[in-house]
Design an enzyme around this catalytic site. Sequence first.
Site, PDB file in Angstrom:
ATOM      1  N   SER A 112      48.696  44.911  40.698  1.00 32.13           N
ATOM      2  CA  SER A 112      48.883  45.346  39.314  1.00 32.13           C
ATOM      3  C   SER A 112      48.659  46.751  39.781  1.00 32.13           C
ATOM      4  O   SER A 112      48.501  47.450  40.263  1.00 32.13           O
ATOM      5  CB  SER A 112      47.523  44.502  38.634  1.00 32.13           C
ATOM      6  N   SER A 113      49.130  47.317  37.983  1.00 30.16           N
ATOM      7  CA  SER A 113      48.636  48.287  37.721  1.00 30.16           C
ATOM      8  C   SER A 113      47.390  48.767  37.473  1.00 30.16           C
ATOM      9  O   SER A 113      46.626  50.065  37.665  1.00 30.16           O
ATOM     10  CB  SER A 113      49.917  48.852  36.379  1.00 30.16           C
ATOM     11  N   CYS A 114      46.323  47.862  37.346  1.00 25.12           N
ATOM     12  CA  CYS A 114      44.912  48.255  37.901  1.00 25.12           C
ATOM     13  C   CYS A 114      44.650  48.362  38.746  1.00 25.12           C
ATOM     14  O   CYS A 114      43.317  48.739  39.137  1.00 25.12           O
ATOM     15  CB  CYS A 114      44.333  47.166  36.340  1.00 25.12           C
ATOM     16  N   TYR A 141      39.380  42.051  40.520  1.00 21.96           N
ATOM     17  CA  TYR A 141      40.752  41.553  40.510  1.00 21.96           C
ATOM     18  C   TYR A 141      41.894  42.581  40.874  1.00 21.96           C
ATOM     19  O   TYR A 141      42.380  42.362  42.333  1.00 21.96           O
ATOM     20  CB  TYR A 141      41.386  41.306  38.632  1.00 21.96           C
ATOM     21  N   LYS A 145      43.832  42.862  44.599  1.00 23.77           N
ATOM     22  CA  LYS A 145      45.000  43.493  44.619  1.00 23.77           C
ATOM     23  C   LYS A 145      45.591  44.603  46.152  1.00 23.77           C
ATOM     24  O   LYS A 145      45.835  44.348  45.970  1.00 23.77           O
ATOM     25  CB  LYS A 145      45.474  43.559  42.987  1.00 23.77           C
ATOM     26  N   HIS A 184      46.791  38.211  27.635  1.00 20.42           N
ATOM     27  CA  HIS A 184      46.958  39.777  27.588  1.00 20.42           C
ATOM     28  C   HIS A 184      46.946  40.035  26.342  1.00 20.42           C
ATOM     29  O   HIS A 184      47.265  38.835  25.238  1.00 20.42           O
ATOM     30  CB  HIS A 184      48.338  39.884  28.693  1.00 20.42           C
TER      31      HIS A 184
END
Length: 315
Positions: A112-114, A141, A145, A184
């Site tokens: 994920s980009s987070c 999260y 990841k 989201h």
Amino acid sequence: MSTVPDFHAKIYIAGHRGMVGSAIVRRLESLGYTNLITRTRQELDLINQAEVDAFFETEKPALVYLAAAKVGGIHANNIYRAQFLYENLMIEANIIHSAWKHGVTKLLFLGSSCIYPKLAPQPLQEESLLTGPLEPTNEPYAIAKIAGIKLCETYRDQYGANFISAMPTNLYGPGDNYDLETSHVLPALLRKIHTAKMNGTPSVSLWGTGSPKREFLHVDDLAEGCVHLMDQYDGSDWVNLGTGEDLSIRELAEMICSIVGYDGVLDWDTSKPDGTPRKLMDVSRVNALGWTASIGLRAGIERVYAEVQSTFESA
Ligand code: GFB
């Protein structure tokens, strides 16, 4: 580099009922892959190490797409912090370890980009990983990841496993979650603005200030990118998947109002968090590998709106 796909290879898609997994299944089927294996949550509990190991021992898939995850929007990430950390760690560790143990030739892990620091330079380059503190609302999260990326990296380093990682930006598309508490932003706005229009409500309440910027990728584009990487990429570096273009949440809301045909007032509830100020992917690495997103944001939202409108009306 494996450039000739084997259409009969046994491929396990973990998370095939989710938005990402189901898009990967659609993409593989449309390309002519014939030997896809899937398991529902009732058939295989991915949090259970023994069950996962027995599944790999019996099925012995050649390729694995690891698209199973506990996911949600900013509020769900912030509230269910323990579940987001524990369930994602377990799913990744169980699948990656058993995949290596039972001879999977290639695995693609979806991150994920987070994972990138909250204030990393924009656009987000792959090299920014672990250079600064994470956005607090989704830190559990993101840490799970990051652990998945590191599992792929270390199993490659220590055991020579061909496990690769892709980092998608914010996604939308068929099969998305429209629960207003856990979804989201894009599906939430679509539903809220559609409902306001249907009910003739003069204003709609949205979260935060509207100023954070986000990038959105249609999940069919994502699936195409994932299959491309599975076929073409054997590197140890994780690869960003996005469009390379972003807009503010306010601009997104205005675009959705224009698609839905709603001309009421947008009311910003600043007691709700904004999250990270900007999350734009640098997609030069994946572009150089021969993949670029093709579904424009407005066209993609129009497509999704046409698909889900009737479900909103009956809800
Ligand atoms: O997609 P989202 O929930 O998560 O978007 P993130 C949150 C942004 O949209 C914040 C605003 O700036 C919110 O204030 N927003 C406005 C809303 N109205 C709404 C609304 O009705 N619902 C929601 N959900 N947001 C996620 C991470 O971060 O990004 C995940 O939490 C994952 O872990 C995902 O990494 C890609 O973009 O902030």
